[in-house]
Design a protein around this motif. Sequence first.
Motif, PDB file in Angstrom:
ATOM      1  N   ALA A 296       0.841  -1.207   0.000  1.00  0.00           N
ATOM      2  CA  ALA A 296       0.000   0.000   0.000  1.00  0.00           C
ATOM      3  C   ALA A 296       0.871   1.249   0.000  1.00  0.00           C
ATOM      4  O   ALA A 296       1.870   1.330   0.734  1.00  0.00           O
ATOM      5  CB  ALA A 296      -0.914  -0.005   1.211  1.00  0.00           C
ATOM      6  N   GLU A 297       0.499   2.226  -0.818  1.00  0.00           N
ATOM      7  CA  GLU A 297       1.199   3.506  -0.857  1.00  0.00           C
ATOM      8  C   GLU A 297       0.693   4.382   0.284  1.00  0.00           C
ATOM      9  O   GLU A 297      -0.508   4.667   0.374  1.00  0.00           O
ATOM     10  CB  GLU A 297       0.957   4.205  -2.195  1.00  0.00           C
ATOM     11  CG  GLU A 297       1.453   3.420  -3.403  1.00  0.00           C
ATOM     12  CD  GLU A 297       2.957   3.230  -3.404  1.00  0.00           C
ATOM     13  OE1 GLU A 297       3.658   4.134  -2.905  1.00  0.00           O
ATOM     14  OE2 GLU A 297       3.427   2.181  -3.890  1.00  0.00           O
ATOM     15  N   VAL A 298       1.597   4.785   1.168  1.00  0.00           N
ATOM     16  CA  VAL A 298       1.207   5.569   2.335  1.00  0.00           C
ATOM     17  C   VAL A 298       2.153   6.758   2.499  1.00  0.00           C
ATOM     18  O   VAL A 298       3.165   6.874   1.805  1.00  0.00           O
ATOM     19  CB  VAL A 298       1.222   4.709   3.618  1.00  0.00           C
ATOM     20  CG1 VAL A 298       0.229   3.556   3.515  1.00  0.00           C
ATOM     21  CG2 VAL A 298       2.636   4.185   3.905  1.00  0.00           C
ATOM     22  N   LEU A 299       1.821   7.618   3.454  1.00  0.00           N
ATOM     23  CA  LEU A 299       2.650   8.766   3.791  1.00  0.00           C
ATOM     24  C   LEU A 299       3.143   8.582   5.219  1.00  0.00           C
ATOM     25  O   LEU A 299       2.334   8.527   6.153  1.00  0.00           O
ATOM     26  CB  LEU A 299       1.846  10.067   3.674  1.00  0.00           C
ATOM     27  CG  LEU A 299       1.285  10.380   2.288  1.00  0.00           C
ATOM     28  CD1 LEU A 299       0.344  11.577   2.353  1.00  0.00           C
ATOM     29  CD2 LEU A 299       2.407  10.630   1.291  1.00  0.00           C
ATOM     30  N   THR A 300       4.433   8.459   5.399  1.00  0.00           N
ATOM     31  CA  THR A 300       4.991   8.301   6.744  1.00  0.00           C
ATOM     32  C   THR A 300       5.540   9.637   7.237  1.00  0.00           C
ATOM     33  O   THR A 300       5.796  10.547   6.449  1.00  0.00           O
ATOM     34  CB  THR A 300       6.111   7.242   6.762  1.00  0.00           C
ATOM     35  OG1 THR A 300       7.173   7.664   5.901  1.00  0.00           O
ATOM     36  CG2 THR A 300       5.585   5.889   6.274  1.00  0.00           C
ATOM     37  N   VAL A 301       5.724   9.724   8.542  1.00  0.00           N
ATOM     38  CA  VAL A 301       6.241  10.946   9.167  1.00  0.00           C
ATOM     39  C   VAL A 301       7.737  10.779   9.379  1.00  0.00           C
ATOM     40  O   VAL A 301       8.184   9.812  10.008  1.00  0.00           O
ATOM     41  CB  VAL A 301       5.541  11.218  10.506  1.00  0.00           C
ATOM     42  CG1 VAL A 301       6.106  12.485  11.155  1.00  0.00           C
ATOM     43  CG2 VAL A 301       4.035  11.353  10.297  1.00  0.00           C
ATOM     44  N   ARG A 302       8.517  11.721   8.861  1.00  0.00           N
ATOM     45  CA  ARG A 302       9.981  11.625   8.923  1.00  0.00           C
ATOM     46  C   ARG A 302      10.470  11.548  10.365  1.00  0.00           C
ATOM     47  O   ARG A 302      11.344  10.740  10.689  1.00  0.00           O
ATOM     48  CB  ARG A 302      10.597  12.835   8.219  1.00  0.00           C
ATOM     49  CG  ARG A 302      12.104  12.750   8.034  1.00  0.00           C
ATOM     50  CD  ARG A 302      12.640  14.013   7.383  1.00  0.00           C
ATOM     51  NE  ARG A 302      11.996  14.281   6.102  1.00  0.00           N
ATOM     52  CZ  ARG A 302      12.349  13.736   4.952  1.00  0.00           C
ATOM     53  NH1 ARG A 302      13.339  12.852   4.918  1.00  0.00           N
ATOM     54  NH2 ARG A 302      11.721  14.040   3.827  1.00  0.00           N
ATOM     55  N   ASN A 303       9.933  12.399  11.218  1.00  0.00           N
ATOM     56  CA  ASN A 303      10.354  12.415  12.614  1.00  0.00           C
ATOM     57  C   ASN A 303       9.140  12.738  13.488  1.00  0.00           C
ATOM     58  O   ASN A 303       8.726  13.894  13.558  1.00  0.00           O
ATOM     59  CB  ASN A 303      11.455  13.452  12.833  1.00  0.00           C
ATOM     60  CG  ASN A 303      12.057  13.383  14.235  1.00  0.00           C
ATOM     61  OD1 ASN A 303      11.357  13.222  15.215  1.00  0.00           O
ATOM     62  ND2 ASN A 303      13.376  13.504  14.315  1.00  0.00           N
ATOM     63  N   PRO A 304       8.543  11.739  14.157  1.00  0.00           N
ATOM     64  CA  PRO A 304       7.337  11.960  14.963  1.00  0.00           C
ATOM     65  C   PRO A 304       7.509  13.028  16.044  1.00  0.00           C
ATOM     66  O   PRO A 304       6.581  13.807  16.304  1.00  0.00           O
ATOM     67  CB  PRO A 304       7.080  10.580  15.586  1.00  0.00           C
ATOM     68  CG  PRO A 304       7.675   9.621  14.610  1.00  0.00           C
ATOM     69  CD  PRO A 304       8.907  10.307  14.099  1.00  0.00           C
ATOM     70  N   ASP A 305       8.677  13.095  16.676  1.00  0.00           N
ATOM     71  CA  ASP A 305       8.895  14.097  17.722  1.00  0.00           C
ATOM     72  C   ASP A 305       8.917  15.510  17.141  1.00  0.00           C
ATOM     73  O   ASP A 305       8.439  16.462  17.770  1.00  0.00           O
ATOM     74  CB  ASP A 305      10.199  13.814  18.468  1.00  0.00           C
ATOM     75  CG  ASP A 305      10.108  12.565  19.332  1.00  0.00           C
ATOM     76  OD1 ASP A 305       8.981  12.198  19.721  1.00  0.00           O
ATOM     77  OD2 ASP A 305      11.153  11.948  19.604  1.00  0.00           O
ATOM     78  N   THR A 306       9.481  15.648  15.944  1.00  0.00           N
ATOM     79  CA  THR A 306       9.497  16.960  15.291  1.00  0.00           C
ATOM     80  C   THR A 306       8.086  17.400  14.942  1.00  0.00           C
ATOM     81  O   THR A 306       7.745  18.588  15.039  1.00  0.00           O
ATOM     82  CB  THR A 306      10.362  16.917  14.012  1.00  0.00           C
ATOM     83  OG1 THR A 306      11.686  16.517  14.353  1.00  0.00           O
ATOM     84  CG2 THR A 306      10.415  18.282  13.338  1.00  0.00           C
ATOM     85  N   LEU A 307       7.249  16.463  14.550  1.00  0.00           N
ATOM     86  CA  LEU A 307       5.852  16.787  14.264  1.00  0.00           C
ATOM     87  C   LEU A 307       5.154  17.301  15.524  1.00  0.00           C
ATOM     88  O   LEU A 307       4.432  18.315  15.475  1.00  0.00           O
ATOM     89  CB  LEU A 307       5.125  15.559  13.725  1.00  0.00           C
ATOM     90  CG  LEU A 307       3.596  15.715  13.538  1.00  0.00           C
ATOM     91  CD1 LEU A 307       3.280  16.856  12.585  1.00  0.00           C
ATOM     92  CD2 LEU A 307       2.984  14.409  13.048  1.00  0.00           C
ATOM     93  N   LYS A 308       5.361  16.629  16.629  1.00  0.00           N
ATOM     94  CA  LYS A 308       4.731  17.057  17.886  1.00  0.00           C
ATOM     95  C   LYS A 308       5.197  18.452  18.275  1.00  0.00           C
ATOM     96  O   LYS A 308       4.412  19.284  18.744  1.00  0.00           O
ATOM     97  CB  LYS A 308       5.030  16.052  18.991  1.00  0.00           C
ATOM     98  CG  LYS A 308       4.400  14.684  18.781  1.00  0.00           C
ATOM     99  CD  LYS A 308       4.773  13.732  19.910  1.00  0.00           C
ATOM    100  CE  LYS A 308       4.093  12.375  19.749  1.00  0.00           C
ATOM    101  NZ  LYS A 308       4.516  11.654  18.552  1.00  0.00           N
ATOM    102  N   GLN A 309       6.491  18.737  18.075  1.00  0.00           N
ATOM    103  CA  GLN A 309       7.010  20.062  18.404  1.00  0.00           C
ATOM    104  C   GLN A 309       6.437  21.117  17.459  1.00  0.00           C
ATOM    105  O   GLN A 309       6.165  22.257  17.862  1.00  0.00           O
ATOM    106  CB  GLN A 309       8.539  20.064  18.328  1.00  0.00           C
ATOM    107  CG  GLN A 309       9.176  21.369  18.805  1.00  0.00           C
ATOM    108  CD  GLN A 309       8.814  21.686  20.241  1.00  0.00           C
ATOM    109  OE1 GLN A 309       8.988  20.851  21.132  1.00  0.00           O
ATOM    110  NE2 GLN A 309       8.304  22.900  20.493  1.00  0.00           N
TER     111      GLN A 309
END
Length: 348
Positions: A296-309
């Motif tokens: 399945a083609e999906v979109l992952t988050v490069r750095n979860p902690d950076t997203l939270k910040q």
Amino acid sequence: MNKRTKRIIIWSVSLIIAGILGYGTYYASSLYNGLEGLQKEGETSPFKELAQVDAKAPEPPKWEGTEPVNILLMGVDARGFEEGEIPRSDSILVASIDPVQKNINLFSILRDTYTEIPGHGSNRINTAITHGPKTAMKAVGDLLGIPIQYYVYTDFQGFVKLVDAVDGVDFYVEKDMKYSSVADKNEFDIDLKQGLQHLDGNKALQYARFRHDKMGDFTRTERQRELIKAVAKKMQSTTSIMKLPDILNSVSPYIDTNMNVNDMWKLANVGYQSKMKGSEQVPPMKLLVEANIGGAEVLTVRNPDTLKQYIQDILNPPETETKTDGSNDTASEQKDPSTDSKSPTQQN
């Protein structure tokens, strides 16, 4: 002024006051009943078939009324589904309200974002609701790094009914939008012209659903946020407030929420006094990575902690520091990760 005239005036004023009090009682009663009907329980709940599964998910945190509150908004396309079946979320948004600062931030989450679904492994975020609303709230809260206290769940018809109930919205459509679907027997075709126009429920839904351009879901989520802001503004008008019992009656069959009447009343008061501070796509472009997982083609988050910040910097901007040369320096002036990368290819 003779006695007869005085009596007429007194009786007239008394009737007017009685009428106002009577309407006020009717309005309050109708409003209460309308709000109460939004929360579905037992056999009336759309999630009744998932009750045992969802019961295993953590309870959402309580909102005391003074701290920021976050509401998960989920829209689904229920066409072709049987009663009791829950489709994947077609639209996922979070409204974050700060009752102290009187600010509202609106986040739209890309539905193909690959993340952990508590108790169910990892998958696209739009699958979380198929395990129940508490699971969806926990999954979204963990992704963004914020507590999710409430959810509102609706399908396409609920959105159409809401826009029609507020007599539509005046909205600028930025380009011609056309799409035809033979599979749906052309029932849900999209045909909008560029320019400022009045959108009824059906046309508003067409605008919110359109994703048939090179940016696909990325531009669609932005359009959805702008449209929701327009509807919210219309809801704050005096005319809409007076019609609120009728509006609630129209949308009630299509909406479910975990808010009780007291929650809704507190949130309505805070929301009415608050202003829209900003709206963002989540995750931002720079933090997205295309991946193929399990075919399945999906979109992952490069750095979860950076997203939270990133989320925290939007909700709680760092204070401005003054440089010796007199200019201002703030962490919020750092490059926005959402503007530093080309968009990944849209996944359907």
